[in-house]
Design a protein around this motif. Structure first.
Motif: not given
Length: 278
Positions: A81-95
């Motif tokens: 989850e350390l990696a997935t949460v960081s990635g999720a925030l990145t993806g949400a802004f890219l959307a």
């Protein structure tokens, strides 16, 4: 279509999406997004927003049962989850930057790639699991009761660093497309970290809710979550996920893998077609 009929249709579709999503560790979004956009004509940004809510609901409905039955590996989940949460925030802004057409195409490519990976020969996976010092230090190994085989199944975990990198990618895809990204998480845990397929799907179910929650606030602030769509979706997803969580232990691993690959291929073809035509 009247508003009442639209809401009832959403509830029924979400019921099936929650059941299949919880069984395969994919979250309801894998089925829900194509149905909302292709069959009901919902704008993909609202479909993705509803899907984010459905992923949280799927995880809430199934994860508790998988944790109680020791099918989900909590140490692996919290580490990744350390990696997935960081990635999720990145993806949400890219959307907010990427166009709808590219969302369809990315969705289709991600699903197709995951299906091809899962078609890999099982013979390689039956080989001895390589030692991994990080997995040993973190105590990621475990065991679970397999109801279909009637025995306790111990397993070793490897490739912890590789899994962490893949989970950042999975988290980014989740935030970008509004899916649980179990389509990437399950193959990563199954192939790179060598977790049994049942443990991979159960652990993915536990993780997807946390990953989706990390990006849900961004979608809500942007106005992409419509309560009229998210309401019936959440109710159907929770009921479907809760019901199907009791079936995972009874399925054979080979059958579960076949269902997983078939679902990914169908959805991939649908979304690529829509992206090309857009």
């Amino acid at each position: 279509m009247t508003p009442l009929l639209f809401a009832l249709t959403l509830f029924v579709v979400s019921l099936g999406s929650g059941a299949l999503g919880a069984l395969l560790g994919l979250g309801g979004g894998l089925i829900l997004v194509p149905v909302l956009t292709l069959a009901l004509g919902v704008d993909i940004r609202y479909a993705v927003g509803a899907s984010i809510v459905s992923v949280i609901a799927t995880s809430s409905g199934a994860a508790a049962a998988y944790v109680r039955e020791r099918m989900a590996n909590l140490r692996v989940a919290m580490f990744l989850e350390l990696a997935t949460v960081s990635g999720a925030l990145t993806g949400a802004f890219l959307a907010g930057i990427v166009s709808g057409r590219w969302l369809f195409l990315i969705f289709g490519v991600v699903m197709g790639y995951s299906a091809l990976v899962m078609l890999r020969s099982r013979g390689d996976l039956d080989a001895p699991v390589p030692a991994d010092d990080l997995s040993d230090r973190l105590g990621l190994h475990g065991s679970y009761w397999d109801e279909s085989e009637g025995r306790e199944v111990p397993y070793q975990v490897t490739g912890a660093r590789t899994g962490l990198g893949l989970m950042y990618v999975a988290g980014t895809v989740s935030g970008l497309l509004g899916i649980g990204s179990g389509a990437l998480k399950v193959p990563a845990m199954d192939l790179a970290m060598r977790l049994p397929i049942k443990v991979s799907t159960a652990t993915s179910n536990f993780m997807i809710g946390v990953t989706a929650a990390a990006s849900a606030g961004v979608y809500f602030a942007r106005g992409d979550i419509d309560p009229f769509i998210a309401g019936p979706v959440s109710a159907g997803i929770v009921l479907g996920a809760t019901a199907s969580s009791r079936m995972l232990g009874k399925l054979q691993n080979r059958r579960l893998r076949q269902i997983f690959v078939a679902v990914l291929l169908v959805v991939s073809a649908q979304m690529l077609f829509k992206g090309v035509r857009a």
